[in-house]
Design a protein around this motif. Structure first.
Motif, PDB file in Angstrom:
ATOM      1  N   ALA A 153      12.307  -3.371   9.759  1.00 14.82           N
ATOM      2  CA  ALA A 153      11.597  -3.514  11.028  1.00 14.82           C
ATOM      3  C   ALA A 153      10.173  -2.959  10.940  1.00 14.82           C
ATOM      4  O   ALA A 153       9.280  -3.405  11.658  1.00 14.82           O
ATOM      5  N   LYS A 154       9.970  -2.002  10.030  1.00 11.83           N
ATOM      6  CA  LYS A 154       8.645  -1.399   9.853  1.00 11.83           C
ATOM      7  C   LYS A 154       7.950  -1.903   8.591  1.00 11.83           C
ATOM      8  O   LYS A 154       6.865  -1.420   8.252  1.00 11.83           O
ATOM      9  N   ASN A 155       8.580  -2.836   7.883  1.00  9.95           N
ATOM     10  CA  ASN A 155       7.990  -3.378   6.645  1.00  9.95           C
ATOM     11  C   ASN A 155       7.628  -2.275   5.663  1.00  9.95           C
ATOM     12  O   ASN A 155       6.554  -2.297   5.040  1.00  9.95           O
ATOM     13  N   THR A 156       8.511  -1.323   5.512  1.00 14.64           N
ATOM     14  CA  THR A 156       8.205  -0.162   4.683  1.00 14.64           C
ATOM     15  C   THR A 156       9.401   0.213   3.812  1.00 14.64           C
ATOM     16  O   THR A 156      10.550   0.149   4.265  1.00 14.64           O
ATOM     17  N   VAL A 157       9.102   0.600   2.585  1.00 18.03           N
ATOM     18  CA  VAL A 157      10.106   1.153   1.684  1.00 18.03           C
ATOM     19  C   VAL A 157       9.688   2.582   1.351  1.00 18.03           C
ATOM     20  O   VAL A 157       8.500   2.882   1.275  1.00 18.03           O
ATOM     21  N   TYR A 158      10.676   3.430   1.190  1.00 14.89           N
ATOM     22  CA  TYR A 158      10.429   4.849   0.971  1.00 14.89           C
ATOM     23  C   TYR A 158      11.043   5.309  -0.348  1.00 14.89           C
ATOM     24  O   TYR A 158      12.041   4.752  -0.809  1.00 14.89           O
ATOM     25  N   VAL A 196       0.848  -1.186   0.000  1.00 10.94           N
ATOM     26  CA  VAL A 196       0.000   0.000   0.000  1.00 10.94           C
ATOM     27  C   VAL A 196       0.884   1.237   0.000  1.00 10.94           C
ATOM     28  O   VAL A 196       1.634   1.481   0.963  1.00 10.94           O
ATOM     29  N   GLU A 197       0.784   2.020  -1.066  1.00 10.20           N
ATOM     30  CA  GLU A 197       1.552   3.254  -1.177  1.00 10.20           C
ATOM     31  C   GLU A 197       0.792   4.424  -0.558  1.00 10.20           C
ATOM     32  O   GLU A 197      -0.445   4.432  -0.518  1.00 10.20           O
ATOM     33  N   SER A 198       1.541   5.404  -0.112  1.00  7.57           N
ATOM     34  CA  SER A 198       0.961   6.638   0.409  1.00  7.57           C
ATOM     35  C   SER A 198       1.978   7.753   0.252  1.00  7.57           C
ATOM     36  O   SER A 198       3.151   7.501  -0.068  1.00  7.57           O
ATOM     37  N   GLY A 199       1.516   8.985   0.459  1.00 12.98           N
ATOM     38  CA  GLY A 199       2.426  10.119   0.446  1.00 12.98           C
ATOM     39  C   GLY A 199       2.381  10.960  -0.808  1.00 12.98           C
ATOM     40  O   GLY A 199       3.046  11.997  -0.879  1.00 12.98           O
ATOM     41  N   GLY A 200       1.613  10.553  -1.795  1.00  8.43           N
ATOM     42  CA  GLY A 200       1.500  11.354  -2.995  1.00  8.43           C
ATOM     43  C   GLY A 200       0.676  12.606  -2.751  1.00  8.43           C
ATOM     44  O   GLY A 200       0.090  12.794  -1.686  1.00  8.43           O
ATOM     45  N   GLY A 201       0.638  13.472  -3.759  1.00  7.20           N
ATOM     46  CA  GLY A 201      -0.140  14.690  -3.633  1.00  7.20           C
ATOM     47  C   GLY A 201       0.230  15.692  -4.692  1.00  7.20           C
ATOM     48  O   GLY A 201       0.939  15.383  -5.651  1.00  7.20           O
ATOM     49  N   LEU A 202      -0.264  16.909  -4.497  1.00  2.37           N
ATOM     50  CA  LEU A 202       0.009  18.020  -5.402  1.00  2.37           C
ATOM     51  C   LEU A 202       1.114  18.877  -4.793  1.00  2.37           C
ATOM     52  O   LEU A 202       1.004  19.299  -3.636  1.00  2.37           O
ATOM     53  N   SER A 242       5.730   6.467   0.721  1.00  4.11           N
ATOM     54  CA  SER A 242       5.913   5.275   1.548  1.00  4.11           C
ATOM     55  C   SER A 242       5.161   4.106   0.932  1.00  4.11           C
ATOM     56  O   SER A 242       4.140   4.286   0.265  1.00  4.11           O
ATOM     57  N   CYS A 243       5.665   2.931   1.170  1.00  5.39           N
ATOM     58  CA  CYS A 243       4.997   1.712   0.725  1.00  5.39           C
ATOM     59  C   CYS A 243       5.058   0.719   1.878  1.00  5.39           C
ATOM     60  O   CYS A 243       6.134   0.230   2.233  1.00  5.39           O
ATOM     61  N   ALA A 244       3.907   0.452   2.457  1.00  9.76           N
ATOM     62  CA  ALA A 244       3.818  -0.457   3.590  1.00  9.76           C
ATOM     63  C   ALA A 244       3.456  -1.853   3.099  1.00  9.76           C
ATOM     64  O   ALA A 244       2.534  -2.012   2.297  1.00  9.76           O
ATOM     65  N   ALA A 245       4.169  -2.844   3.597  1.00 12.42           N
ATOM     66  CA  ALA A 245       3.961  -4.216   3.169  1.00 12.42           C
ATOM     67  C   ALA A 245       3.375  -5.059   4.291  1.00 12.42           C
ATOM     68  O   ALA A 245       3.712  -4.875   5.463  1.00 12.42           O
ATOM     69  N   SER A 246       2.525  -5.971   3.932  1.00 14.29           N
ATOM     70  CA  SER A 246       1.992  -6.942   4.887  1.00 14.29           C
ATOM     71  C   SER A 246       1.989  -8.301   4.220  1.00 14.29           C
ATOM     72  O   SER A 246       2.091  -8.421   3.008  1.00 14.29           O
TER      73      SER A 246
END
Length: 122
Positions: A75-80, A5-11, A21-25
């Motif tokens: 440790a946070k299962n996240t790539v940036y 799940v990606e997040s952090g985009g915008g204008l 950010s991309c959170a993995a599960s």
């Protein structure tokens, strides 16, 4: 399987910065190399950056050299993806992906997120 799940985009205005950010599960995040791609309207999906399982090795597309930085926190299962000095031509949907090696071809990756929109105004 792994879900992304990606997040952090915008204008953002040209010259600005964003951190995606991309959170993995699911299965062990550290088992996967991770990549970021982007796709602008009417264009093919384009490789941006990739990082190895441990984070020790990264690769990048020439078009983003010096402006885009990839990192991961196992440790946070996240790539940036840190994006600096944004340009209007960076406008696209940005996707993260999980695969076996940190390479630039989409078919190297087995799992994809839904994408996050980045829009850069001039």
């Amino acid at each position: 399987q792994v879900q992304l799940v990606e997040s952090g985009g915008g204008l953002v205005q040209a010259g600005g910065s964003l951190r995606l950010s991309c959170a993995a599960s699911g299965r062990t995040f550290s088992s996967y190399a991770m990549g970021w791609f982007r796709q602008a309207p009417g264009k093919e999906r384009e490789f941006v950056r990739a990082i190895s399982r441990s984070g020790a090795t990264t690769c990048y597309a020439d078009s983003v050299k010096g402006r885009f930085t990839i990192s991961r926190d196992n440790a946070k299962n996240t790539v940036y993806l840190q994006i600096n000095s944004l340009k209007p031509e960076d406008t696209a949907v940005y996707y993260c992906a999980a695969g076996s090696t940190p390479r630039g071809r989409p078919n190297e990756y087995s799992y994809w997120g839904q994408g996050t929109q980045v829009t850069v105004s001039s």
